[in-house]
Design a protein around this motif. Sequence first.
Motif, PDB file in Angstrom:
ATOM      1  N   LEU A   1       0.589  -1.211  -0.105  1.00 24.83           N
ATOM      2  CA  LEU A   1      -0.070  -0.085   0.100  1.00 24.83           C
ATOM      3  C   LEU A   1       0.604   1.196   0.029  1.00 24.83           C
ATOM      4  O   LEU A   1       0.180   2.344   0.259  1.00 24.83           O
ATOM      5  N   HIS A   2       1.915   1.305  -0.058  1.00 21.54           N
ATOM      6  CA  HIS A   2       2.993   2.327  -0.280  1.00 21.54           C
ATOM      7  C   HIS A   2       3.949   1.967  -1.584  1.00 21.54           C
ATOM      8  O   HIS A   2       3.615   1.051  -2.308  1.00 21.54           O
ATOM      9  N   ASN A   3       4.874   3.001  -1.802  1.00 16.72           N
ATOM     10  CA  ASN A   3       5.816   2.821  -2.828  1.00 16.72           C
ATOM     11  C   ASN A   3       7.244   2.428  -2.397  1.00 16.72           C
ATOM     12  O   ASN A   3       7.761   2.818  -1.550  1.00 16.72           O
ATOM     13  N   SER A   4       7.506   1.148  -3.044  1.00 20.53           N
ATOM     14  CA  SER A   4       8.625   0.563  -2.478  1.00 20.53           C
ATOM     15  C   SER A   4      10.013   1.344  -2.541  1.00 20.53           C
ATOM     16  O   SER A   4      10.716   1.586  -1.603  1.00 20.53           O
ATOM     17  N   THR A   5      10.053   2.110  -3.671  1.00 21.34           N
ATOM     18  CA  THR A   5      11.325   2.922  -4.000  1.00 21.34           C
ATOM     19  C   THR A   5      11.241   4.259  -3.037  1.00 21.34           C
ATOM     20  O   THR A   5      12.377   4.281  -2.547  1.00 21.34           O
ATOM     21  N   GLU A   6      10.231   4.663  -2.786  1.00 26.89           N
ATOM     22  CA  GLU A   6      10.014   5.883  -2.098  1.00 26.89           C
ATOM     23  C   GLU A   6      10.259   5.363  -0.297  1.00 26.89           C
ATOM     24  O   GLU A   6      10.919   6.139   0.235  1.00 26.89           O
ATOM     25  N   GLU A   7       9.681   4.473   0.035  1.00 27.76           N
ATOM     26  CA  GLU A   7       9.923   3.842   1.328  1.00 27.76           C
ATOM     27  C   GLU A   7      11.426   3.432   1.430  1.00 27.76           C
ATOM     28  O   GLU A   7      12.094   3.736   2.581  1.00 27.76           O
ATOM     29  N   PHE A   8      11.934   2.865   0.665  1.00 26.78           N
ATOM     30  CA  PHE A   8      13.578   2.727   0.648  1.00 26.78           C
ATOM     31  C   PHE A   8      14.334   3.997   0.736  1.00 26.78           C
ATOM     32  O   PHE A   8      15.327   4.111   1.628  1.00 26.78           O
ATOM     33  N   LEU A   9      14.009   4.866  -0.142  1.00 27.49           N
ATOM     34  CA  LEU A   9      14.880   6.114  -0.075  1.00 27.49           C
ATOM     35  C   LEU A   9      14.574   6.974   1.387  1.00 27.49           C
ATOM     36  O   LEU A   9      15.461   7.719   1.758  1.00 27.49           O
ATOM     37  N   ARG A  10      13.271   6.805   1.892  1.00 28.63           N
ATOM     38  CA  ARG A  10      13.015   7.421   3.214  1.00 28.63           C
ATOM     39  C   ARG A  10      14.049   6.945   4.254  1.00 28.63           C
ATOM     40  O   ARG A  10      14.196   7.601   5.451  1.00 28.63           O
ATOM     41  N   LEU A  11      14.851   5.686   4.160  1.00 30.80           N
ATOM     42  CA  LEU A  11      15.371   5.259   5.102  1.00 30.80           C
ATOM     43  C   LEU A  11      16.918   5.482   5.121  1.00 30.80           C
ATOM     44  O   LEU A  11      17.841   5.235   6.083  1.00 30.80           O
ATOM     45  N   ALA A  12      17.198   6.571   4.318  1.00 30.25           N
ATOM     46  CA  ALA A  12      18.496   6.952   4.146  1.00 30.25           C
ATOM     47  C   ALA A  12      18.883   7.742   5.205  1.00 30.25           C
ATOM     48  O   ALA A  12      18.177   8.719   5.618  1.00 30.25           O
ATOM     49  N   GLN A  13      20.116   7.232   5.734  1.00 28.62           N
ATOM     50  CA  GLN A  13      20.616   8.007   7.066  1.00 28.62           C
ATOM     51  C   GLN A  13      22.019   8.227   6.784  1.00 28.62           C
ATOM     52  O   GLN A  13      22.705   7.440   6.171  1.00 28.62           O
ATOM     53  N   PRO A  14      22.502   9.244   7.365  1.00 26.99           N
ATOM     54  CA  PRO A  14      21.887  10.516   8.032  1.00 26.99           C
ATOM     55  C   PRO A  14      20.866  11.200   7.156  1.00 26.99           C
ATOM     56  O   PRO A  14      21.247  11.295   5.985  1.00 26.99           O
ATOM     57  N   ILE A  15      19.871  11.793   7.803  1.00 29.45           N
ATOM     58  CA  ILE A  15      18.963  12.147   7.128  1.00 29.45           C
ATOM     59  C   ILE A  15      19.352  13.306   6.436  1.00 29.45           C
ATOM     60  O   ILE A  15      18.771  13.955   5.167  1.00 29.45           O
ATOM     61  N   LEU A  16      20.202  14.366   6.986  1.00 23.64           N
ATOM     62  CA  LEU A  16      20.771  15.611   6.254  1.00 23.64           C
ATOM     63  C   LEU A  16      21.668  15.210   4.937  1.00 23.64           C
ATOM     64  O   LEU A  16      21.259  15.843   4.190  1.00 23.64           O
ATOM     65  N   ILE A  17      22.314  14.161   4.987  1.00 26.31           N
ATOM     66  CA  ILE A  17      23.198  13.671   3.873  1.00 26.31           C
ATOM     67  C   ILE A  17      22.229  13.166   2.881  1.00 26.31           C
ATOM     68  O   ILE A  17      22.426  13.436   1.629  1.00 26.31           O
ATOM     69  N   GLY A  18      21.378  12.337   3.460  1.00 21.41           N
ATOM     70  CA  GLY A  18      20.322  11.595   2.349  1.00 21.41           C
ATOM     71  C   GLY A  18      19.638  12.728   1.465  1.00 21.41           C
ATOM     72  O   GLY A  18      19.568  12.719   0.183  1.00 21.41           O
ATOM     73  N   GLU A  19      19.076  13.538   2.072  1.00 21.08           N
ATOM     74  CA  GLU A  19      18.287  14.625   1.647  1.00 21.08           C
ATOM     75  C   GLU A  19      18.985  15.455   0.647  1.00 21.08           C
ATOM     76  O   GLU A  19      18.681  16.151  -0.483  1.00 21.08           O
ATOM     77  N   ILE A  20      20.197  16.029   1.058  1.00 17.81           N
ATOM     78  CA  ILE A  20      21.249  16.743   0.346  1.00 17.81           C
ATOM     79  C   ILE A  20      21.506  16.156  -1.102  1.00 17.81           C
ATOM     80  O   ILE A  20      21.482  16.558  -2.192  1.00 17.81           O
TER      81      ILE A  20
END
Length: 487
Positions: free
Chosen positions: A45-64
């Motif tokens: 019921l979610h998107n597998s790709t987006e859910e994987f990317l949401r797990l990127a840590q540290p959050i700051l580095i992942g978002e940058i």
Amino acid sequence: MWQSQMATPNASGSDLDLMAPAEALSILDDAACPIIVDLDETLFLHNSTEEFLRLAQPILIGEILLRGLEFVRPWRWLGGPTCRDTWRVLIVIAFLPWTYARWRRYCAVEVPRRLNTPLRDALLRAPGPLIIASNGYRRLIRPMLPFLGLPHATLVACELRRPSHRRDGKLALVLSHVDPEIVERSVVVTDSLDDRKLLDRCAVPCLVTWDAAELRPALQNRIYIPGDYLAKVKQPNSLARQRLVRETLAIWIIAALTSEAPSVPLFAGLVFLFLSFWSVYEAGYHDNDRCAARYEDDPGLTAEARVFEDPRFEWKAWISASFFGTGGILLIDGLDRPLAFLIWTATLLATRGTYWLYNRIDKDTRIWLYLPLQCFRYAAFVGLIAIGPVGWALSLSMIIPAWMDYVNYRYGRSYGVTSFPTTPTRTYRLVLFCMLLIPIAMVGGLVEIWTLATPAALIWLGLLVWRKDWQGLYARAHRLDRKNSNS
């Protein structure tokens, strides 16, 4: 490849009307033929790709990383727009490889919770072959399979190393694994019209959206990056950030070529100073929209600006300005000139103060405050970097046309013109720059304009004219005598 071994389906056709979930489940209960089911926002019921990317840590580095990728958009040259997710997954795996281990743990805990249980149960009851066909990535979906509760299912998904899997679409992907006859006699369950070719090819198309399905984007905008407000709120969907780099940051860099000692650290520091300055300038943008909504009868706000809510935006902008400003000064001067920190702070405060007053004064008087705002925009760095006459000529050639466009716009509003004037502004800038070079050469001699900045500015401004103005100028140009003779 699968071979045909199924019964005749109980429905046919390619009706793509949206179907109710209960109707789709009823079809599956009666199906004695192969079933091809989508994964994201259907079985899961979610998107597998987006859910994987949401797990990127540290959050700051992942978002940058992800935000930087959105700015560069390398898929324009390699893979095409359909491969955007491929690039996003690859960059996270490359720079934050531990994300995959977090993803495997996520699958064990969260996939059972986020499973479309009614659909899964209907698929378990169906006697025919089951294919899970996804535009997601096999590497991400494989750890999900044990927790879907469908041990007899066959997975058809994209490979990260094969851009064609995303580019060619789901039908081509399925046909590379499944006999065409199976597709033509199958039930297809999906929530996306991107699968239209597959829906048209199958026997029983089930286009259905599920109430509990939710797309949770990986980018949550939890951090502020200079240019965010411009690109997402002030001028959304207009490549505004790229235009900002081409027509403002590039001018700073070319003007700095006239400094006494141009160097790599100086230009790197200049980029940091620009990001610092733009953070504060965007705080002015944000304040401008808030004041327009509060005080004006006809605020010209975008839909995004009307719903934008972030009470901490000003703080985020100033934190960003402080971070990048400090970095820029250290790159340019190190700790040799402590006064530089005071000068830059005063520049930012003066910019924000001017914008604060601009946002709260009547519109006719704004034209006089718009001029210093443009001076800050194109020359805020001169308090820290001394530039030569050509650098000043370049900055002035940007400031004056921008101000005159605004004067025309503001007075045009008095006569019912509501849009910003469409003028060949980039051509004005090129012509004005050339004209300003003449008095510089007359007073100081040709040596004053014999710098690397002069050809760099002429080439860059010329490219902007060619890119944006030239086609319109050429189309409108015509000879009156020839027109009259033809008539």
